[in-house]
Design a protein around this motif. Structure first.
Motif, PDB file in Angstrom:
ATOM      1  N   LEU A  67       4.072  47.092   4.691  1.00  0.00           N
ATOM      2  CA  LEU A  67       5.055  47.793   3.861  1.00  0.00           C
ATOM      3  C   LEU A  67       4.417  48.318   2.579  1.00  0.00           C
ATOM      4  N   GLN A  68       3.638  47.469   1.923  1.00  0.00           N
ATOM      5  CA  GLN A  68       3.026  47.862   0.652  1.00  0.00           C
ATOM      6  C   GLN A  68       2.148  49.098   0.800  1.00  0.00           C
ATOM      7  N   MET A  69       1.371  49.155   1.884  1.00  0.00           N
ATOM      8  CA  MET A  69       0.418  50.244   2.065  1.00  0.00           C
ATOM      9  C   MET A  69       1.093  51.588   2.335  1.00  0.00           C
ATOM     10  N   LEU A  70       2.410  51.587   2.534  1.00  0.00           N
ATOM     11  CA  LEU A  70       3.128  52.849   2.714  1.00  0.00           C
ATOM     12  C   LEU A  70       3.296  53.587   1.384  1.00  0.00           C
ATOM     13  N   HIS A  71       3.079  52.897   0.268  1.00  0.00           N
ATOM     14  CA  HIS A  71       3.162  53.571  -1.027  1.00  0.00           C
ATOM     15  C   HIS A  71       1.777  54.105  -1.377  1.00  0.00           C
ATOM     16  N   PRO A  72       1.621  55.399  -1.571  1.00  0.00           N
ATOM     17  CA  PRO A  72       0.289  55.978  -1.806  1.00  0.00           C
ATOM     18  C   PRO A  72      -0.469  55.356  -2.969  1.00  0.00           C
ATOM     19  N   SER A  73       0.217  55.008  -4.047  1.00  0.00           N
ATOM     20  CA  SER A  73      -0.471  54.462  -5.213  1.00  0.00           C
ATOM     21  C   SER A  73      -0.942  53.026  -4.975  1.00  0.00           C
ATOM     22  N   ALA A 201      15.286  50.639  -0.671  1.00  0.00           N
ATOM     23  CA  ALA A 201      15.871  51.931  -0.312  1.00  0.00           C
ATOM     24  C   ALA A 201      15.519  53.001  -1.333  1.00  0.00           C
ATOM     25  N   GLY A 202      15.499  52.629  -2.608  1.00  0.00           N
ATOM     26  CA  GLY A 202      15.178  53.598  -3.641  1.00  0.00           C
ATOM     27  C   GLY A 202      13.729  54.051  -3.610  1.00  0.00           C
ATOM     28  N   MET A 203      12.851  53.232  -3.048  1.00  0.00           N
ATOM     29  CA  MET A 203      11.437  53.570  -2.992  1.00  0.00           C
ATOM     30  C   MET A 203      11.087  54.394  -1.751  1.00  0.00           C
ATOM     31  N   ARG A 204      11.942  54.416  -0.767  1.00  0.00           N
ATOM     32  CA  ARG A 204      11.602  55.057   0.506  1.00  0.00           C
ATOM     33  C   ARG A 204      11.163  56.521   0.397  1.00  0.00           C
ATOM     34  N   PRO A 205      11.780  57.340  -0.463  1.00  0.00           N
ATOM     35  CA  PRO A 205      11.326  58.739  -0.550  1.00  0.00           C
ATOM     36  C   PRO A 205       9.869  58.891  -0.972  1.00  0.00           C
ATOM     37  N   ALA A 206       9.307  57.888  -1.647  1.00  0.00           N
ATOM     38  CA  ALA A 206       7.919  57.977  -2.104  1.00  0.00           C
ATOM     39  C   ALA A 206       6.917  57.493  -1.061  1.00  0.00           C
ATOM     40  N   LEU A 207       7.403  56.920   0.036  1.00  0.00           N
ATOM     41  CA  LEU A 207       6.515  56.318   1.030  1.00  0.00           C
ATOM     42  C   LEU A 207       6.040  57.361   2.031  1.00  0.00           C
ATOM     43  N   LYS A 208       4.807  57.214   2.476  1.00  0.00           N
ATOM     44  CA  LYS A 208       4.274  58.128   3.482  1.00  0.00           C
ATOM     45  C   LYS A 208       3.058  57.504   4.146  1.00  0.00           C
ATOM     46  N   VAL A 209       2.610  58.165   5.199  1.00  0.00           N
ATOM     47  CA  VAL A 209       1.455  57.688   5.959  1.00  0.00           C
ATOM     48  C   VAL A 209       0.415  58.796   6.028  1.00  0.00           C
ATOM     49  N   ASP A 210      -0.858  58.432   5.811  1.00  0.00           N
ATOM     50  CA  ASP A 210      -1.950  59.372   6.014  1.00  0.00           C
ATOM     51  C   ASP A 210      -3.076  58.645   6.737  1.00  0.00           C
ATOM     52  N   ALA A 211      -4.251  59.248   6.804  1.00  0.00           N
ATOM     53  CA  ALA A 211      -5.359  58.647   7.557  1.00  0.00           C
ATOM     54  C   ALA A 211      -5.764  57.301   6.965  1.00  0.00           C
ATOM     55  N   ARG A 212      -5.679  57.170   5.649  1.00  0.00           N
ATOM     56  CA  ARG A 212      -6.072  55.908   5.026  1.00  0.00           C
ATOM     57  C   ARG A 212      -5.063  54.801   5.351  1.00  0.00           C
ATOM     58  N   THR A 213      -3.787  55.149   5.363  1.00  0.00           N
ATOM     59  CA  THR A 213      -2.767  54.172   5.733  1.00  0.00           C
ATOM     60  C   THR A 213      -3.008  53.674   7.152  1.00  0.00           C
ATOM     61  N   ALA A 214      -3.300  54.608   8.057  1.00  0.00           N
ATOM     62  CA  ALA A 214      -3.550  54.247   9.448  1.00  0.00           C
ATOM     63  C   ALA A 214      -4.772  53.347   9.580  1.00  0.00           C
ATOM     64  N   GLU A 215      -5.800  53.599   8.763  1.00  0.00           N
ATOM     65  CA  GLU A 215      -7.003  52.772   8.797  1.00  0.00           C
ATOM     66  C   GLU A 215      -6.713  51.349   8.343  1.00  0.00           C
ATOM     67  N   VAL A 216      -5.930  51.200   7.291  1.00  0.00           N
ATOM     68  CA  VAL A 216      -5.561  49.868   6.810  1.00  0.00           C
ATOM     69  C   VAL A 216      -4.753  49.128   7.872  1.00  0.00           C
ATOM     70  N   ALA A 217      -3.777  49.800   8.467  1.00  0.00           N
ATOM     71  CA  ALA A 217      -2.964  49.165   9.504  1.00  0.00           C
ATOM     72  C   ALA A 217      -3.830  48.726  10.678  1.00  0.00           C
TER      73      ALA A 217
END
Length: 281
Positions: A67-73, A201-217
């Motif tokens: 869950l944490q890694m879904l936040h880009p920062s 719920a309030g944080m969901r709009p800021a969450l996303k997945v990119d290549a780095r997120t996929a690598e961590v997962a």
């Protein structure tokens, strides 16, 4: 391990030694955290109950990381300032030690641990690939890390340890954990399940997945063959962690466990949890 925890049962001894070895780095002189009557939380606290269960904490810890890694920062802070790609087990071990120390150790040790973590955060800042600045001391980012951990640990405990847990005890857990979140600088701090749900719920709009997120997962769920996490119950804990994720989070990660696998994962994790409780009883 304290004198009172020793056992003559060889099976129990093997299981205990494996678990102790997984969560304590002997090369760094680490030994299991000693439970203190002068801890931040009392022995009758909900935190002592929830955090004392190895199997559910492993599953909850993996769910919270995903869950944490879904936040880009949050992802950028880990990506730019840690060696998790070569030592994922070490990162999980350090997180587990922080939780054990702040829950069970003497108050002075817990407060010292919190100060060390805050000092580490002081140096974690940088920019996202798009140029946006991030800072690990940002109260909102700390709140995101805090709420994903507390929610995931609690949900794992309810599923594998105490499915009958009262709503009052659940609310008490959030209130207790707010003490740690506040000491780390998180804001806002959820003190009830409803507040936790609202924050997520309030944080969901800021969450996303990119290549780095996929690598961590991938590193979390498919550790290198040389890692202790690659063995059971590590792999099973990863599957149980995915199962704990909200459906929308699984969708973001592109994870969709089959309907046939889910009952097997839950039954297997419950079996491991019961075996570990027996070994440490």
């Amino acid at each position: 391990m304290s004198e009172g925890n020793r056992t003559t049962n060889p099976i129990k001894r093997v299981i205990r030694n494996q678990v102790v070895g997984m969560f304590n780095d002997s090369q760094r002189g680490e030994v299991p955290v000693v439970r203190s009557r002068n801890a931040l939380f009392t022995p009758t606290s909900v935190a002592w109950r929830v955090h004392g269960d190895v199997a559910s904490m492993m599953a909850g810890g993996i769910a919270s990381l995903l869950l944490q890694m879904l936040h880009p920062s949050v992802l950028a802070g880990v990506w730019d300032h840690s060696n998790f790609r070569t030592d994922m087990h070490g990162r999980l071990r350090r997180t587990a030690r922080f939780i054990a120390t702040t829950t069970y150790a003497d108050r002075s040790e817990a407060e010292a641990m919190i100060r060390r973590v805050r000092s580490v955060h002081d140096g974690v800042r940088g920019h996202l690939p798009d140029g946006t600045a991030y800072d690990a001391n940002d109260p909102a980012l700390l709140a995101w890390v805090h709420v994903t951990e507390t929610r995931s640990f609690l949900d794992a405990w309810i599923r594998y340890g105490e499915p009958w847990m009262s709503r009052a005890d659940q609310e008490q857990y959030f209130a207790e954990m707010a003490l740690i979140g506040g000491a780390l600088g998180a804001d806002p701090l959820p003190r009830t399940r409803r507040e936790a749900d609202r924050l997520i719920a309030g944080m969901r709009p800021a969450l996303k997945v990119d290549a780095r997120t996929a690598e961590v997962a991938r590193l979390i769920l498919h550790p290198a063959a040389t890692s202790r996490l690659a063995a059971m119950p590590g792999r099973l804990a990863g599957q149980a962690g995915v199962d704990l994720l909200p459906r929308w989070a699984r969708a973001l990660h592109g994870l969709s466990p089959s309907a046939l696998r889910t009952p097997l994962v839950r039954a297997g994790t419950l079996g491991v949890a019961q075996a570990l409780r027996w070994a440490f009883r």
